[in-house]
Design an enzyme around this catalytic site. Structure first.
Site, mmCIF file in Angstrom:
data_model
loop_
_atom_site.group_PDB
_atom_site.id
_atom_site.type_symbol
_atom_site.label_atom_id
_atom_site.label_comp_id
_atom_site.label_asym_id
_atom_site.label_seq_id
_atom_site.Cartn_x
_atom_site.Cartn_y
_atom_site.Cartn_z
ATOM 1 C CG HIS A 1 50.026 -8.710 -24.323
ATOM 2 N ND1 HIS A 1 50.442 -7.462 -24.998
ATOM 3 C CD2 HIS A 1 48.709 -8.717 -23.254
ATOM 4 C CE1 HIS A 1 49.256 -6.709 -24.302
ATOM 5 N NE2 HIS A 1 48.450 -6.736 -23.588
ATOM 6 C CD GLU B 1 47.168 -7.994 -27.128
ATOM 7 O OE1 GLU B 1 46.497 -9.095 -26.545
ATOM 8 O OE2 GLU B 1 46.961 -6.996 -26.792
#
Ligand code: BG6
Length: 300
Positions: free
Chosen positions: A170, A273
């Site tokens: 992320h 991400e």
């Protein structure tokens, strides 16, 4: 978990790698080699910073991030696993899975021939993790700090049955000014708009950001390039083992509602991400391994 002083004795490399406590019982690895500096927390297997020499920091880290067991660090590269975002069937379980808010183990620190440094961290199932996700597993994160940053998340199914999971690296990128960005690489790719009940929309041209954005781009392994005019640089995000790319910026109201999100920080970050999500679910037979990888490089 080993103490920072013991980790330092075992893994420290003079002038290059040191392990210190960032908060009580919260060891982080500081790396400074011929190419770059970086910081990696054992908590979450979390890359907190990466800065090639002669460049601005590549990762955004919230000035209000909390460094405490059980709380994911806001910024850097959280490891979301074994589910991305909300749990598919039980909303009471933590968002983005289990491993971003637990301590990992430091397995190895290696100096590579080209002057790069490689850090290997791991985490395995416990009786407690099996009550939340009923599988035996081993996750390894191999972080290579050179003039680019490579993070490889290796998941091995240690169970006797198949397992399915989703997840993400992320990555929070640091940008000069969100309103001056152009993000290329996803032209023509379909995304699910999480702000419009997952409506499927086709990306037209580059992405620009002038409001909250929460999009899951599907069926893509494309490189994403963040063209940052304010910092006069490009960040290239490449990936492997992923058919899903998530682009996120919470903008003013949502970021203000997060106590660990630095005030005004949304203007200086964008998440790009590398994910396995939606129908990009990884299924592993017993003993099988899957690698999710992201690589960040900067060009002036
Ligand atoms: C993104 C999701 O990946 O992560 C967003 O698409 C979510 O919906 C964001 O808000 C941050 O999640 P968290 O749990 O770290 O606040």
């Amino acid at each position: 978990m080993m103490l920072a002083t013991d980790l330092q004795k075992r893994f420290g490399i003079p002038d290059q790698v040191s392990i210190v406590d960032l908060a009580p019982d919260y060891p982080v690895i500081n790396i400074n080699n011929a190419h770059a500096s970086a910081q990696v927390a054992l908590h979450g297997g979390h890359v907190m910073s990466f800065q090639p020499h002669g460049h601005e920091p590549v990762l955004w880290l919230s000035g209000s991030a909390v460094f405490a067991e059980g709380k994911a660090i806001r910024g850097g590269i959280p490891v979301c696993w074994p589910w991305f975002a909300d749990h598919p069937s039980d909303a009471s379980l933590p968002a983005h899975g289990l491993v971003r808010s637990q301590f990992w183990e430091l397995q190895a620190v290696d100096q590579l021939d080209d002057g790069a440094t490689q850090i290997t961290l791991s985490i395995q199932d416990t009786p407690e993790s099996r009550t939340l996700w009923a599988h035996a597993f081993k996750l390894e994160l191999v972080v290579t700090i050179a003039d680019s940053l490579r993070c490889r998340l290796r998941m091995t199914n240690k169970d006797k049955v198949n397992c399915d999971y989703t997840g993400a690296l992320h990555t929070y990128l640091q940008v000069g000014d969100i309103s001056q960005l152009k993000v290329s690489g996803l032209d023509g790719v379909d995304y699910l708009d999480k702000l419009a009940d997952d409506k499927r929309i086709q990306q037209q041209g580059d992405i620009t950001v002038d409001a909250e954005l929460d999009r899951i781009y599907t069926h893509t392994d494309a490189e994403v390039v963040v063209n940052d005019t304010a910092l006069n640089r490009k960040i290239c995000v490449q990936k492997q083992g992923s058919q899903t790319t998530v682009i996120w910026n919470p903008w003013l109201d949502k970021s203000a509602a997060m106590t660990d999100f630095e005030v005004g920080g949304y203007q200086h970050m964008l998440c790009v991400e590398a994910a396995n999500a939606v129908d990009d679910i990884v299924r592993l037979a017993p003993g099988e391994t899957h690698v999710l990888e992201t690589r960040l490089s900067v060009k002036k």
